[in-house]
Write a protein that holds these residues in place. Structure first.
Motif, PDB file in Angstrom:
ATOM      1  N   SER A  38       0.818  -1.226   0.000  1.00  0.00           N
ATOM      2  CA  SER A  38       0.000   0.000   0.000  1.00  0.00           C
ATOM      3  C   SER A  38       0.850   1.274   0.000  1.00  0.00           C
ATOM      4  N   ASN A  39       2.165   1.130   0.174  1.00  0.00           N
ATOM      5  CA  ASN A  39       3.050   2.303   0.167  1.00  0.00           C
ATOM      6  C   ASN A  39       3.513   2.562  -1.270  1.00  0.00           C
ATOM      7  N   ASN A  40       3.049   3.658  -1.853  1.00  0.00           N
ATOM      8  CA  ASN A  40       3.340   3.926  -3.273  1.00  0.00           C
ATOM      9  C   ASN A  40       4.824   4.153  -3.537  1.00  0.00           C
ATOM     10  N   LYS A  41       5.525   4.762  -2.595  1.00  0.00           N
ATOM     11  CA  LYS A  41       6.969   4.993  -2.784  1.00  0.00           C
ATOM     12  C   LYS A  41       7.711   3.684  -3.026  1.00  0.00           C
ATOM     13  N   PHE A  42       7.283   2.647  -2.310  1.00  0.00           N
ATOM     14  CA  PHE A  42       7.950   1.348  -2.410  1.00  0.00           C
ATOM     15  C   PHE A  42       7.319   0.474  -3.489  1.00  0.00           C
ATOM     16  N   ALA A  43       6.014   0.346  -3.471  1.00  0.00           N
ATOM     17  CA  ALA A  43       5.324  -0.647  -4.302  1.00  0.00           C
ATOM     18  C   ALA A  43       5.375  -0.335  -5.789  1.00  0.00           C
ATOM     19  N   GLN A  44       5.537   0.936  -6.184  1.00  0.00           N
ATOM     20  CA  GLN A  44       5.480   1.273  -7.607  1.00  0.00           C
ATOM     21  C   GLN A  44       6.624   0.664  -8.419  1.00  0.00           C
ATOM     22  N   TYR A  45       7.676   0.203  -7.736  1.00  0.00           N
ATOM     23  CA  TYR A  45       8.826  -0.373  -8.445  1.00  0.00           C
ATOM     24  C   TYR A  45       8.791  -1.903  -8.504  1.00  0.00           C
ATOM     25  N   PHE A  46       7.748  -2.516  -7.933  1.00  0.00           N
ATOM     26  CA  PHE A  46       7.728  -3.973  -7.827  1.00  0.00           C
ATOM     27  C   PHE A  46       6.488  -4.573  -8.483  1.00  0.00           C
ATOM     28  N   ASP A  47       6.698  -5.724  -9.105  1.00  0.00           N
ATOM     29  CA  ASP A  47       5.595  -6.488  -9.694  1.00  0.00           C
ATOM     30  C   ASP A  47       4.839  -7.266  -8.629  1.00  0.00           C
ATOM     31  N   ASP A  48       5.571  -7.796  -7.676  1.00  0.00           N
ATOM     32  CA  ASP A  48       4.952  -8.621  -6.640  1.00  0.00           C
ATOM     33  C   ASP A  48       5.800  -8.596  -5.377  1.00  0.00           C
ATOM     34  N   ILE A  49       5.142  -8.711  -4.249  1.00  0.00           N
ATOM     35  CA  ILE A  49       5.804  -8.807  -2.942  1.00  0.00           C
ATOM     36  C   ILE A  49       5.192 -10.010  -2.240  1.00  0.00           C
ATOM     37  N   GLU A  50       5.963 -11.038  -2.037  1.00  0.00           N
ATOM     38  CA  GLU A  50       5.413 -12.265  -1.468  1.00  0.00           C
ATOM     39  C   GLU A  50       6.337 -12.841  -0.402  1.00  0.00           C
ATOM     40  N   LEU A  51       5.747 -13.677   0.450  1.00  0.00           N
ATOM     41  CA  LEU A  51       6.497 -14.331   1.514  1.00  0.00           C
ATOM     42  C   LEU A  51       7.293 -15.501   0.931  1.00  0.00           C
ATOM     43  N   ASP A  52       8.584 -15.490   1.178  1.00  0.00           N
ATOM     44  CA  ASP A  52       9.446 -16.557   0.657  1.00  0.00           C
ATOM     45  C   ASP A  52       9.634 -17.668   1.692  1.00  0.00           C
ATOM     46  N   SER A  53       9.841 -17.303   2.972  1.00  0.00           N
ATOM     47  CA  SER A  53      10.009 -18.306   4.027  1.00  0.00           C
ATOM     48  C   SER A  53       9.710 -17.676   5.373  1.00  0.00           C
ATOM     49  N   ILE A  54       9.314 -18.547   6.323  1.00  0.00           N
ATOM     50  CA  ILE A  54       9.069 -18.091   7.693  1.00  0.00           C
ATOM     51  C   ILE A  54       9.356 -19.256   8.634  1.00  0.00           C
ATOM     52  N   ASN A  55      10.096 -18.994   9.733  1.00  0.00           N
ATOM     53  CA  ASN A  55      10.533 -20.052  10.653  1.00  0.00           C
ATOM     54  C   ASN A  55      10.503 -19.543  12.091  1.00  0.00           C
ATOM     55  N   ASN A  56      10.253 -20.485  13.007  1.00  0.00           N
ATOM     56  CA  ASN A  56      10.305 -20.154  14.432  1.00  0.00           C
ATOM     57  C   ASN A  56      11.746 -19.907  14.872  1.00  0.00           C
ATOM     58  N   SER A  57      11.919 -18.983  15.798  1.00  0.00           N
ATOM     59  CA  SER A  57      13.251 -18.695  16.322  1.00  0.00           C
ATOM     60  C   SER A  57      13.091 -18.050  17.702  1.00  0.00           C
ATOM     61  N   LYS A  58      14.226 -17.864  18.374  1.00  0.00           N
ATOM     62  CA  LYS A  58      14.235 -17.215  19.684  1.00  0.00           C
ATOM     63  C   LYS A  58      15.342 -16.180  19.744  1.00  0.00           C
ATOM     64  N   ILE A  59      15.030 -15.031  20.339  1.00  0.00           N
ATOM     65  CA  ILE A  59      16.031 -13.983  20.545  1.00  0.00           C
ATOM     66  C   ILE A  59      15.920 -13.532  21.992  1.00  0.00           C
ATOM     67  N   THR A  60      17.002 -13.688  22.713  1.00  0.00           N
ATOM     68  CA  THR A  60      17.052 -13.373  24.162  1.00  0.00           C
ATOM     69  C   THR A  60      15.877 -14.012  24.909  1.00  0.00           C
ATOM     70  N   GLY A  61      15.580 -15.262  24.519  1.00  0.00           N
ATOM     71  CA  GLY A  61      14.549 -16.014  25.214  1.00  0.00           C
ATOM     72  C   GLY A  61      13.136 -15.742  24.763  1.00  0.00           C
ATOM     73  N   GLN A  62      12.917 -14.797  23.849  1.00  0.00           N
ATOM     74  CA  GLN A  62      11.577 -14.465  23.377  1.00  0.00           C
ATOM     75  C   GLN A  62      11.281 -15.188  22.065  1.00  0.00           C
ATOM     76  N   GLU A  63      10.007 -15.609  21.934  1.00  0.00           N
ATOM     77  CA  GLU A  63       9.574 -16.280  20.723  1.00  0.00           C
ATOM     78  C   GLU A  63       9.444 -15.261  19.580  1.00  0.00           C
ATOM     79  N   VAL A  64      10.053 -15.574  18.450  1.00  0.00           N
ATOM     80  CA  VAL A  64       9.951 -14.714  17.272  1.00  0.00           C
ATOM     81  C   VAL A  64       9.800 -15.609  16.032  1.00  0.00           C
ATOM     82  N   MET A  65       9.408 -14.968  14.936  1.00  0.00           N
ATOM     83  CA  MET A  65       9.355 -15.653  13.640  1.00  0.00           C
ATOM     84  C   MET A  65      10.321 -14.937  12.688  1.00  0.00           C
ATOM     85  N   ARG A  66      11.262 -15.706  12.177  1.00  0.00           N
ATOM     86  CA  ARG A  66      12.204 -15.132  11.208  1.00  0.00           C
ATOM     87  C   ARG A  66      11.622 -15.327   9.811  1.00  0.00           C
ATOM     88  N   PHE A  67      11.538 -14.248   9.051  1.00  0.00           N
ATOM     89  CA  PHE A  67      10.890 -14.335   7.739  1.00  0.00           C
ATOM     90  C   PHE A  67      11.777 -13.717   6.650  1.00  0.00           C
TER      91      PHE A  67
END
Length: 232
Positions: free
Chosen positions: A175-204
């Protein structure tokens, strides 16, 4: 036919002696060559040949020594030339890397500004990679024009919550025109569970496919121009 010699024996011998004396004789006299001068001449020739070979070898050795000495004297110059060649190669690599991302139609200031504006809370980015057209290599091995940008980051929270944050971040980019106007598609390539300093996060990782240069030109032409205001 049978011949019979009726002469007495005494006459027969004399006739034979006359016949022998009447035969001509040819005698050849060869000059006598002494062996000592020939051997001496051969020895002298061999000595001269040996001396010539020694002289040539010595002269060649001196030439090689001189060339070796000059080569050693040129060591500082050769070191400088090697350093210049190495520096030139590094500069060429840097220029090649810059050319690989220097599509005139891409406004990297706008792209990075739009990316910064699109980041939502509880999401942070740690890496941005430009993917090359030629080999698909990344980072320092860029060659040719870029075809896509990989965005890597973390979303805070457990699986469902973090996945929802990543989806919101993708929608924010689109939805950001500054960024999106230069791209054909923006899609999720990968997502995985991870931990940083003991907190649950998802690395994408997001795969943002750049538009073709022709499409970028069309975007640039159709982009609204800012109106200039004159101060009175």
């Amino acid at each position: 036919m049978i011949e019979i010699n009726l002469l007495p024996k005494e006459l027969r011998k004399k006739r034979k002696e006359k016949e022998v004396k009447a035969r001509p004789t040819v005698r050849l006299t060869l000059p006598k060559i002494k062996a000592v001068p020939v051997v001496s001449l051969a020895v002298v020739v061999l000595i001269l040949l040996h001396a010539g070979i020694l002289f040539f070898a010595k002269s060649t050795g001196r030439t090689l020594d001189g060339l070796k000495s000059k080569w050693e004297q040129m060591e500082p110059q050769r070191a400088k030339i090697a350093k210049i060649s190495s520096d030139t190669k590094l500069i060429e690599d840097k220029v090649r890397s810059l050319k690989s991302i220097s599509r005139p139609q891409l406004n990297w200031t706008r792209i990075l500004s739009g990316l910064n504006q699109s980041v939502i809370s509880n999401v942070w980015l740690y890496e941005l990679e430009v993917v090359s057209k030629v080999s698909g290599a990344k980072g320092k091995k860029l060659q040719g024009e870029p075809v896509s940008i990989d965005i890597k980051g973390y979303a805070l929270g457990e699986s469902d919550k973090a996945t929802a944050l990543v989806a919101r971040f993708i929608n924010s980019l689109k939805s950001n025109n500054k960024f999106a106007q230069y791209f054909d598609d923006i899609e999720l390539d990968s997502i995985n569970n991870s931990k940083i300093t003991g907190q649950e996060v998802m690395r994408f990782q997001l795969d943002c496919k750049l538009k073709a240069p022709e499409q970028e030109k069309a975007v640039k032409k159709t982009a609204p121009k800012k109106k200039k205001t004159r101060s009175k």
